[in-house]
Each structure stands twice: as structure tokens, then as C-alpha cells.
Design an enzyme around this catalytic site. Structure first.
Site, PDB file in Angstrom:
ATOM      1  CB  THR B 153      -0.341   5.171  -9.325  1.00 23.30           C
ATOM      2  OG1 THR B 153       0.011   4.004 -10.053  1.00 23.30           O
ATOM      3  CG2 THR B 153      -1.829   5.427  -9.446  1.00 23.30           C
ATOM      4  CE  LYS B 179      -1.835   3.773 -13.001  1.00 25.40           C
ATOM      5  NZ  LYS B 179      -1.748   2.686 -11.972  1.00 25.40           N
ATOM      6  CB  THR B 190      -2.978  -4.077 -18.525  1.00 20.99           C
ATOM      7  OG1 THR B 190      -2.090  -3.837 -17.449  1.00 20.99           O
ATOM      8  CG2 THR B 190      -3.067  -2.810 -19.351  1.00 20.99           C
ATOM      9  CD  GLU B 276       4.163  -0.650  -7.717  1.00 18.01           C
ATOM     10  OE1 GLU B 276       3.324   0.224  -7.465  1.00 18.01           O
ATOM     11  OE2 GLU B 276       4.224  -1.734  -7.131  1.00 18.01           O
ATOM     12  CG  ASN B 402       4.527  -2.501  -3.915  1.00 19.98           C
ATOM     13  OD1 ASN B 402       3.492  -1.864  -4.032  1.00 19.98           O
ATOM     14  ND2 ASN B 402       5.292  -2.837  -4.927  1.00 19.98           N
TER      15      ASN B 402
END
Lengths: 407, 407
Positions: B153, B179, B190, B276, B402
Site C-alpha cells: 500500500t 507488507k 503484523t 510510513e 496520513n
């Protein structure tokens, strides 16, 4: 009960001052004094962090031994945490110097510190600061405000609150100041809040009122999940109002506690809304809970979620992150019964019902989330208990401030 | 044990494929297939979030009932979480469609989903995707890699690992893909990791090896403290290697577990380092602990601290934040006994000793912290146990991703 202007000097018999001592920063005030004309009964709550700053240990000893403090000395440059024996020596010398300049007992000086962890405080500058504070202290409105400014670190606004109310026919006042704004995830209390009152009340009433209310106010806010080494809330009562003595469990106690709660909640929300880099106060209300504890755990989990906070920064109605944060909170609930609303000055909108999304207007949701104070309401539909928690959005500003705080 | 190239197709008898199904995104692959030529023994660990995505519930039922899966279908557009009954129906129809195209039993299809929470999955696109996957599946190296790319993603890199080792004289292989990279704070496992092995082993050995190792690998990473609704780790064993059966508690079990640990730790670190917005993998090692549990709690608290992570982003040796994070972790230790080091490819530097700062070079510390993999080592000097946890720095990139993820 009436909200009034002012802070720590609002109650009778309290004075305050601010000074430029150059502890770490130049060109701004960085030391503050709260002084009471009479020794005070005192209550305090402190960080639960295993790593406790020297002034926290210092104040805890005074509060636990029921010594009657008469002054608080605060600096906002260096936290005096992780400073070993030298850190405790700094506290001792600070109290001694303040006592001499103020003409009070050296055991009656409380100390607050906030700022960088690990650095030692330059004692010569502290002494010069104390001299200035003692010379300029005053009971006026402006001195209280100056003190509230002097304790700021990355705060963008000074934080004060004060209320006046009646005990019998006698007017009683509670005033306060506080500072945030990073490393805010209080556990027992938050980063530096100082409350003063002229109320006459028993030691038990004072201590219970503070410890009970802290649970619903400072302990329900979070800026970044980091519980500080320096968290301290102090409440000083000098009895100057001359009211009939407030005892624990009486109607007068409830009146006092209601006023105290108003002041604490006001400051707690100011701390959350002025979190490092924040552009919005983010409130989470959980209603319809089985127990208050369940509601508190769920509400706090929402305001602590980095992902939710980043979505609030983007005015994005990303409700999935909110349900997710409730889900990992540790509290049991049925996700398929939850109703969720967003609310602000721009209106109120139901987003999900029974755990799944309604066909709501994203445009309206974004409008609601674009205000400086936004609320999410989660109805878990299991009972009638509720709780609120307060946080802020997670923005580029937080990164800017914290990727290079020390330099 | 030897590390080899490749991922889920490295072990004998496994095939993979990727397809553009346009579930949510266009112009990229967003569906993946893992297919075993034979039904597999399977083990799985899943999110502990109360809010569980439909595919998590689907897979849990298959694993718990010891059904032998033969395929895994993954999509990376929509999480299929908070989707109510329709979400479960999507799982059922996905399994049915995949079973028909692959010519296998409809109960033998595991499902993984990741992406936006709350949206419904368009079933027609899933069916088209499954057709493409079934037609293009292959046992070659490239197909495994294509599948690893298709499940990404906000990940910036595909994540694969594979090792080969001997059980007696027989070569056995474990391969895997995973991922991340936001909503990563696994509790039991996870966000989507898929492991394949051709080992012959007992069901107990398979399940115990996975559940024990997950505790030391995926459960020791955190990107943002948000435990996902979709966390899933699946381990499929098709027995194609033909080795002597590995039983729980034997030396062969230890050999298998060591290889499994290598694969899991490799992927866990890749997940953390590609969090991220991350620019660095941030490892915390706690040594000299009384118990392993104490070491794990302390290490995880360090990598979860927003303030510490922001300091790492700024290459700032702000060790006070690290001690602070250890202090609020919930684990007991004596802050005044702690020694702390920073380490990376640029060297190793002792920063504090007995809880207070040494006169270290800030310049050298910044140099060490400027590398893409940095480690903090905290020696609590109470015993001989140790643990590691992995996270990443907190950067502007995290906010960018985000604050507006859904649009």
C-alpha cells in the site's frame, strides 16, 4: 460559580512574578514565582514515570510530609531530570536562596522545572533570577499573567483560568496557570499546573478534591503519548477567604470540587489544544458505556491514535481509524453496535450506525472537521456512562519542533 | 542455513501471481495469489484488535478448524474491515470464485485484505482479478516478486525473504513476503505476512514455531502505535521437500525455528524500516535485564515514543527522551544505573553512564544517527537478559501520507 479573568493571583493573598534569568534561552522570561502571604495547605500529584526529575522528588517530599509551602519557583529552560545528585543539590540551593530573599522558611519552597532533560541548571543564573522575582512580586492581575508566560516552553499561548464562587455567604476564588505542550500524556497529572485558592478547607478535602479531579481532567489528555519526567500539579490553599471550613464529603466540598473541576478542565483542554504543532483541539466523547472506566479507556485510545490525529490534521473523516483505535484500546465493546458522530461549531453529523458507514456527505464532514475545536462522539450503546478525553491533531509542526528541539 | 533470493515461490510446489484488478487504485497491481500444488498444513496469528476485518475472521476459522488451505487471495485496495455482513459475504464469494478457477475446494482458500477501512469491496472486480491470477500463476522467481509488489500500500519497497537449510540430508526452504507500513503496532502479529515452506512437519511443530517466533519478531515492531484491524501472518507448509518429519521439541524443530526466525526477523525489520514516511530503521536493544519480559517492554517503549522517533528524524542525540520512554514503559529499573550507547555503521558512542550524561561529542553522535539504520543500546545492568525492538523515525512524510490517506 463565575469565571473571572486572571490566574494564580486571582485568589486573595497570592502574589506572582516573572524574570529573565537566561537559564537556557535569552530574550524571554524563563523563571516564575508564586508567593503566598501566609503558609498554605498543599496538595500535589506527580508523574508516575520511573524517571522522576529532581524537583518532582523535592516537591513530593514536601507534600507527603505536610510541610506548609509559601512559594513556588519555576524555570522553563531546563527540566533538571536525569541530573543525579547535582540535580537534587540545585533544588536545595534554589529553595535556600528563595527562602532568604522572601524571608520564609527554606522548607516551604516548592520547585517546578520544565525543558531539556539531562542538562544541569546553572545555579548562578537561578540565584539572579530569584533576586529579580523577589523584588518584583505583586498581587496584581498582570503579575499572574507574566508568570503564566514565563513557564511556557513550546506552548504558543499562556494558560490561565480562575473562578469565584460562594461558600455560605463568603466569596472564594480558585486561580491557576499551566503549561504544555509536548511530552504530554499525563499519568496522575500533567506537565506543570499550579493552582491557588484562598479557600479555608481541611487537608483531607484539599488532597481528595485534587487527586479525584486530576483523573478526569489532566489524566484524560494526550499530545504525543509520552509521559513526562516532570509532570506536576500543585494546589495551594492559604485560607485568606475566611469562609466556613470546607470538610470532605459535605455539600461545600462538592461546591469546591465543581469549581476546581471547571478550572482543571479548562486548563486541560488548553493544554491539549495547544499541543506541539496542533491546529485543532480534538475531543473524544464516549457515551452509552457500561462503566465510566470503559468510556475513559475508549476515549483516551481515540485521542492517542497517531493515525486518527493525522486524519484530523487533514480534516479527513477517516472514521475507520477511530473504530480501529477503540478496538485496540483494551476495553471490550461490540463494534457492530457503535454509532459515531462528528461535531464542531459547523454542525453535527452521524457518520456510522451499527458499526458501518452511512451515506453521509464527505463535504459536510470535512467542513465540521475544519474548525479549531472538533469532537468525535462514539455511542457504544451498552449503558449510560460516559467520559471525555482531549488531544490535538498531528501535524508537520510537531515534527518541526521535535526533530531538533535541543538546538 | 543459507539466505537465498526470492519469496513465496522459493519453496518447492508453490506458485504465485499478481494482477491489476482496479479494486481501488488504477495502473498498478493490487491483487496477489499464492497457490500450493498440494493442500498445506497451516498456522496463523491474527490481530488482537476487537475490531477484526472480515478476512481475519475468515482465516481464523480455517486455521482453527485445521482445514488444509491450498491458496491465498490478497487485495491491497480495501481492508474489508467495518463492513458488516456484506464484508463476510465478499470473503465467501472470493473463496468460491478462486476455488472454481483453481480447481480446489472452496474451504481451502485463505484471504488477506489491506487498505481503506469501511469501504465495501467491488465483487465484480475481485472476480476479474481472480481470473487473471489463475491464468498467470507460476512457480518462477518473478511471480513471487510480482505478488510481493501487488500487496504493497504505502510501502516504498517490496518485502521478501527466503532461506534454505538441511533437515538430515534433505534441503528445506522457507520463503515469505510481507507488507507494512502504517497502522503498524502488531499485537500477536503484523499487517500481512505470508510464509511458505516445503518442509514436512507436524501440525504442532508448525503452529508452535510460528506463534513463539512472532512474539520476538513482528510483535516487537511499531511504526505508529496503531494496532491494525487486519494484522495477519500465515505460514503454509506443503511437505514437498520430503524431509524426515519435523516434530515439536526435537533438534530438527530448533533448526526449522532458527530458519523461520531469520525470515521473520528480516521481514519485521523491513516493515519497521519502511514505516510510513520513515528515513531510518530505528532499533532499540535492551541488555543487562533481569528478565526477557522486562527487556522487551523497555525496548518496545523506546521505539514507540513519538518524541524519540522525531529526535531520530532530526539526527539529534536527545537521550533524555529515551530514558523518559523507558521510565513510563511500566517496567521497573533503576534509572541511575543505566548506560546508553548509540550505534550505526558510523560507529558506536557511549552517551550516558549511571543515568547521567558523559561529555560525549554531539558531532559524532549526529554522525552516527545520520545513517539509515541506527541502534540505541540501553544497558540496565541488573542481569543478563536482552531483547530488541524495531521502529522508524517520525517525519513529515508520515504526516503527508496520513493527513489525507483516503483521497
Amino acid at each position: 460559580m463565575e469565571m473571572i479573568e486572571g490566574g494564580v493571583t486571582a485568589a486573595k493573598g497570592f502574589q506572582a512574578a516573572a524574570a529573565e534569568a537566561g537559564i537556557k534561552y535569552q530574550g524571554r522570561t524563563d523563571m516564575a514565582l508564586i508567593y503566598s502571604e501566609k503558609p498554605c495547605k498543599a496538595a500535589g500529584t506527580f508523574t508516575t514515570n520511573v524517571v522522576k526529575a529532581a524537583p518532582v522528588k523535592w516537591d513530593q517530599a514536601i507534600i507527603e510530609e505536610n510541610i506548609k509551602p509559601q512559594a513556588v519557583i519555576v524555570n522553563s529552560g531546563i527540566a533538571n531530570a536525569c541530573t543525579g545528585e547535582e540535580g537534587m543539590k540545585v533544588c536545595k540551593e534554589t529553595a535556600k536562596a528563595a527562602a532568604r530573599r522572601l524571608g520564609i522558611d527554606k522548607h516551604s519552597v516548592l520547585i517546578g522545572s520544565t525543558g531539556v532533560i539531562g542538562m544541569q541548571i546553572p545555579m548562578d543564573r537561578v540565584k539572579e533570577g530569584i533576586l529579580k522575582l523577589a523584588e518584583s512580586k505583586s498581587a496584581d492581575f498582570e503579575s499572574g499573567t507574566a508568570a503564566a508566560r514565563a513557564i511556557m516552553t513550546t506552548d504558543t499561548e499562556k494558560k490561565e483560568a480562575a473562578v469565584t464562587f460562594k461558600i455560605g455567604e463568603t466569596a472564594v476564588t480558585i486561580g491557576a496557570m499551566a503549561k504544555g505542550s509536548g511530552m504530554i500524556h499525563p499519568n496522575m497529572c500533567t506537565m506543570l499546573a499550579f493552582l491557588t485558592t484562598d479557600a479555608v478547607l481541611s487537608g483531607k478535602a484539599l488532597k481528595r478534591a485534587l487527586s479525584e479531579d486530576v483523573e478526569d481532567t489532566y489524566n484524560m489528555i494526550s499530545v504525543d503519548g509520552d509521559t513526562s519526567t516532570n509532570d506536576t500539579v500543585l494546589l495551594l490553599a492559604n485560607g485568606r477567604a475566611g469562609n466556613k471550613k470546607i470538610r470532605y464529603g459535605t455539600p461545600e466540598y462538592e461546591t469546591f470540587k465543581e469549581a476546581l473541576h471547571f478550572v482543571n478542565e479548562t486548563l486541560a483542554k488548553k493544554l491539549a489544544g495547544d499541543g506541539e504543532g496542533a491546529t485543532a483541539l480534538f475531543e473524544a466523547k464516549v457515551v452509552g458505556a457500561r462503566t465510566k472506566e470503559q468510556a475513559k479507556i475508549l476515549a483516551k485510545s481515540i485521542v492517542c491514535s497517531n493515525l486518527t490525529k493525522a486524519a484530523i490534521a487533514g480534516h479527513d473523516a477517516n472514521w475507520g481509524r477511530i473504530l480501529c483505535a477503540m478496538g485496540y484500546s483494551g476495553a471490550e465493546f461490540d463494534p457492530e453496535k457503535v454509532d459515531l458522530f462528528f461535531e464542531s461549531a459547523a454542525g453535527k453529523l452521524k457518520i456510522i450506525e451499527n458499526g458501518t458507514a452511512l451515506d453521509y456527505s464527505e463535504e459536510k464532514a470535512t467542513e465540521i472537521l475544519s474548525r479549531p475545536e472538533v469532537t468525535v462522539i462514539a455511542d457504544v450503546r451498552e449503558g449510560s456512562e460516559e467520559a471525555a478525553a482531549w488531544g490535538c491533531d498531528l501535524t508537520h509542526g510537531y515534527i518541526d519542533i521535535n526533530a531538533d528541539y535541543r538546538s
